[in-house]
Design a protein around this motif. Structure first.
Motif, PDB file in Angstrom:
ATOM      1  N   UNK A  19       0.748  -0.810   0.046  1.00  0.00           N
ATOM      2  CA  UNK A  19      -0.110  -0.211  -0.484  1.00  0.00           C
ATOM      3  C   UNK A  19       0.833   0.738   0.027  1.00  0.00           C
ATOM      4  N   UNK A  20       0.409   1.979  -1.159  1.00  0.00           N
ATOM      5  CA  UNK A  20       1.484   3.418  -1.272  1.00  0.00           C
ATOM      6  C   UNK A  20       0.947   4.493  -0.054  1.00  0.00           C
ATOM      7  N   UNK A  21       1.650   5.148   0.053  1.00  0.00           N
ATOM      8  CA  UNK A  21       1.218   6.446   0.714  1.00  0.00           C
ATOM      9  C   UNK A  21       0.286   7.560  -0.162  1.00  0.00           C
ATOM     10  N   UNK A  22      -0.338   7.955   0.802  1.00  0.00           N
ATOM     11  CA  UNK A  22      -1.769   8.248   0.133  1.00  0.00           C
ATOM     12  C   UNK A  22      -2.527   7.710  -0.307  1.00  0.00           C
ATOM     13  N   UNK A  23      -2.997   6.510  -0.561  1.00  0.00           N
ATOM     14  CA  UNK A  23      -3.610   5.489  -0.910  1.00  0.00           C
ATOM     15  C   UNK A  23      -5.326   5.027  -0.995  1.00  0.00           C
ATOM     16  N   UNK A  24      -6.005   5.584  -1.224  1.00  0.00           N
ATOM     17  CA  UNK A  24      -7.019   5.200  -0.396  1.00  0.00           C
ATOM     18  C   UNK A  24      -7.075   3.730  -0.239  1.00  0.00           C
ATOM     19  N   UNK A  25      -7.278   3.241   0.778  1.00  0.00           N
ATOM     20  CA  UNK A  25      -7.628   1.141   1.238  1.00  0.00           C
ATOM     21  C   UNK A  25      -8.389   0.514   0.038  1.00  0.00           C
ATOM     22  N   UNK A  26      -7.772  -0.111  -1.000  1.00  0.00           N
ATOM     23  CA  UNK A  26      -7.621  -1.137  -1.809  1.00  0.00           C
ATOM     24  C   UNK A  26      -7.482  -0.408  -3.191  1.00  0.00           C
ATOM     25  N   UNK A  27      -7.223   0.599  -3.452  1.00  0.00           N
ATOM     26  CA  UNK A  27      -6.568   0.625  -4.644  1.00  0.00           C
ATOM     27  C   UNK A  27      -5.555   0.850  -4.970  1.00  0.00           C
ATOM     28  N   UNK A  28      -5.052   0.460  -3.544  1.00  0.00           N
ATOM     29  CA  UNK A  28      -3.082  -0.375  -4.369  1.00  0.00           C
ATOM     30  C   UNK A  28      -3.227  -0.728  -5.136  1.00  0.00           C
ATOM     31  N   UNK A  29      -4.517  -2.087  -5.727  1.00  0.00           N
ATOM     32  CA  UNK A  29      -3.964  -2.677  -6.965  1.00  0.00           C
ATOM     33  C   UNK A  29      -4.381  -1.890  -7.886  1.00  0.00           C
ATOM     34  N   UNK A  30      -4.411  -0.823  -8.151  1.00  0.00           N
ATOM     35  CA  UNK A  30      -4.685   0.138  -9.181  1.00  0.00           C
ATOM     36  C   UNK A  30      -2.853   0.418  -9.511  1.00  0.00           C
ATOM     37  N   UNK A  31      -1.604   0.558  -8.298  1.00  0.00           N
ATOM     38  CA  UNK A  31      -0.737   1.199  -9.050  1.00  0.00           C
ATOM     39  C   UNK A  31       0.239   0.487  -9.788  1.00  0.00           C
ATOM     40  N   UNK A  32      -0.006  -1.133 -10.150  1.00  0.00           N
ATOM     41  CA  UNK A  32       0.708  -2.031 -10.616  1.00  0.00           C
ATOM     42  C   UNK A  32      -0.727  -2.615 -12.307  1.00  0.00           C
ATOM     43  N   UNK A  33      -1.323  -1.841 -12.475  1.00  0.00           N
ATOM     44  CA  UNK A  33      -1.960  -1.995 -13.839  1.00  0.00           C
ATOM     45  C   UNK A  33      -2.027  -0.631 -14.534  1.00  0.00           C
ATOM     46  N   UNK A  34      -2.113  -1.191 -15.817  1.00  0.00           N
ATOM     47  CA  UNK A  34      -2.389  -0.452 -17.055  1.00  0.00           C
ATOM     48  C   UNK A  34      -3.762  -1.067 -17.895  1.00  0.00           C
ATOM     49  N   UNK A  35      -4.253  -1.819 -17.631  1.00  0.00           N
ATOM     50  CA  UNK A  35      -4.992  -2.532 -18.325  1.00  0.00           C
ATOM     51  C   UNK A  35      -6.076  -3.308 -17.608  1.00  0.00           C
ATOM     52  N   UNK A  36      -7.732  -2.946 -17.747  1.00  0.00           N
ATOM     53  CA  UNK A  36      -8.729  -3.494 -16.638  1.00  0.00           C
ATOM     54  C   UNK A  36      -9.216  -4.223 -18.310  1.00  0.00           C
ATOM     55  N   UNK A  37     -10.535  -5.377 -17.270  1.00  0.00           N
ATOM     56  CA  UNK A  37     -11.454  -5.809 -17.853  1.00  0.00           C
ATOM     57  C   UNK A  37     -12.315  -6.271 -17.449  1.00  0.00           C
ATOM     58  N   UNK A  38     -13.559  -5.493 -17.862  1.00  0.00           N
ATOM     59  CA  UNK A  38     -14.850  -5.482 -16.731  1.00  0.00           C
ATOM     60  C   UNK A  38     -15.738  -6.325 -18.019  1.00  0.00           C
ATOM     61  N   UNK A  39     -16.368  -7.225 -17.022  1.00  0.00           N
ATOM     62  CA  UNK A  39     -17.473  -8.581 -18.082  1.00  0.00           C
ATOM     63  C   UNK A  39     -17.899  -8.156 -17.008  1.00  0.00           C
ATOM     64  N   UNK A  40     -19.296  -7.788 -17.571  1.00  0.00           N
ATOM     65  CA  UNK A  40     -20.698  -7.818 -17.017  1.00  0.00           C
ATOM     66  C   UNK A  40     -21.439  -9.263 -17.260  1.00  0.00           C
ATOM     67  N   UNK A  41     -21.711  -9.573 -16.094  1.00  0.00           N
ATOM     68  CA  UNK A  41     -22.464 -10.988 -16.164  1.00  0.00           C
ATOM     69  C   UNK A  41     -23.588 -10.774 -16.828  1.00  0.00           C
ATOM     70  N   UNK A  42     -24.171 -11.879 -17.259  1.00  0.00           N
ATOM     71  CA  UNK A  42     -25.291 -12.109 -18.418  1.00  0.00           C
ATOM     72  C   UNK A  42     -26.075 -13.042 -16.895  1.00  0.00           C
ATOM     73  N   UNK A  43     -27.282 -12.258 -17.233  1.00  0.00           N
ATOM     74  CA  UNK A  43     -28.512 -12.464 -16.016  1.00  0.00           C
ATOM     75  C   UNK A  43     -29.453 -13.158 -16.682  1.00  0.00           C
ATOM     76  N   UNK A  44     -30.134 -14.491 -16.332  1.00  0.00           N
ATOM     77  CA  UNK A  44     -30.697 -15.215 -17.321  1.00  0.00           C
ATOM     78  C   UNK A  44     -32.025 -14.683 -16.790  1.00  0.00           C
ATOM     79  N   UNK A  45     -32.716 -13.889 -16.198  1.00  0.00           N
ATOM     80  CA  UNK A  45     -33.818 -13.735 -16.143  1.00  0.00           C
ATOM     81  C   UNK A  45     -34.346 -12.693 -16.726  1.00  0.00           C
ATOM     82  N   UNK A  46     -32.972 -11.737 -17.259  1.00  0.00           N
ATOM     83  CA  UNK A  46     -33.308 -10.010 -17.795  1.00  0.00           C
ATOM     84  C   UNK A  46     -32.692 -11.228 -19.000  1.00  0.00           C
TER      85      UNK A  46
END
Length: 249
Positions: free
Chosen positions: A24-51
């Motif tokens: 965890x770097x200094x002045x980083x909101x808790x949980x966002x430390x994951x983003x310090x080592x990332x330059x790409x993200x993939x967002x996958x929306x889950x298929x809802x069968x009811x919908x």
């Protein structure tokens, strides 16, 4: 989207391999430390069968992965049934982004504004908080007739980045790219891409995949705001009202 974003095979929320937590770097909101080592993200929306089968709009859920296919976060919309059915893709929403301990580390808020006009009071916006209750910044739509434009702002409403979309947002067997630009709009520094997911999925569901790239050294707070911008773009341009789609068959 070969060569640009990793596309790991789908897996259940409980079965996904999670990214190990970095220091965890200094002045980083808790949980966002994951983003310090990332330059790409993939967002996958889950298929809802009811919908998919009934057209009944359900709360959206997303897995957020890194380029290695490891899960970084999980996002879940928190909107009541009446709002979802009455307002459709233009609905206001609250969205929680959770870490692997199911702790909320980012909170997104989209207020209710009319999407059918471009008066300043009706331009779309999403607020990003981390930790919940502390504003990191905003993604705000700019007035533009033909091309979608947004600004990425910090908590003081200063413009840090800009986003510019294509003239046509239709996904005809290909990806739709929104360019992430420098504050002056002169240089491309990243991209938000709605990825083509195949004919069947595109036709019968509104479950979308997105890829995000940004500079590795970008402030993690602004990375979180760009992530929030992706959800706003999804709802504005790619979230389909399934009851309308199904009625055409």
């Amino acid at each position: 989207m070969a060569g640009r974003f990793a596309a790991p095979a789908p897996a259940g929320y409980g079965q996904m391999q999670w990214m190990p937590p970095p220091p965890v770097p200094a002045n980083c909101p808790p949980g966002l430390e994951y983003l310090t080592q990332i330059d790409q993200l993939l967002i996958k929306q889950q298929v809802e069968l009811l919908e998919a089968f009934t057209g009944f709009e359900t709360n959206n859920k997303y897995k957020i992965l890194n380029s290695m296919g490891q899960q970084v976060f999980f996002a879940a919309e928190d909107t009541d049934c009446c709002t979802r059915q009455c307002c459709g893709p233009g609905r206001p929403f609250e969205m929680k982004i959770l870490d692997n301990h199911e702790q909320e580390i980012v909170h997104l808020t989209r207020p209710l504004r009319c999407q059918s006009c471009l008066f300043p009071c009706c331009l779309q916006e999403i607020e990003v908080q981390s930790p919940p209750g502390t504003v990191l910044g905003y993604c705000a739509q700019e007035w533009s007739i033909c091309i979608p434009k947004f600004t990425i702002q910090n908590a003081d409403r200063e413009t840090i980045l800009r986003i510019e979309g294509p003239f046509c947002q239709c996904s005809l067997c290909g990806d739709v790219d929104f360019q992430v630009l420098s504050a002056d709009g002169q240089n491309q520094v990243g991209r938000i891409s709605k990825q083509w997911t195949g004919l069947v999925k595109e036709a019968f569901t509104d479950a979308d995949n997105f890829g995000i790239t940004f500079p590795m050294d970008l402030d993690v707070k602004m990375k979180a705001v760009v992530l929030g911008a992706c959800f706003l773009i999804d709802f504005m341009f790619f979230e389909q009202a399934q009851n309308q789609d199904n009625s055409s068959y």
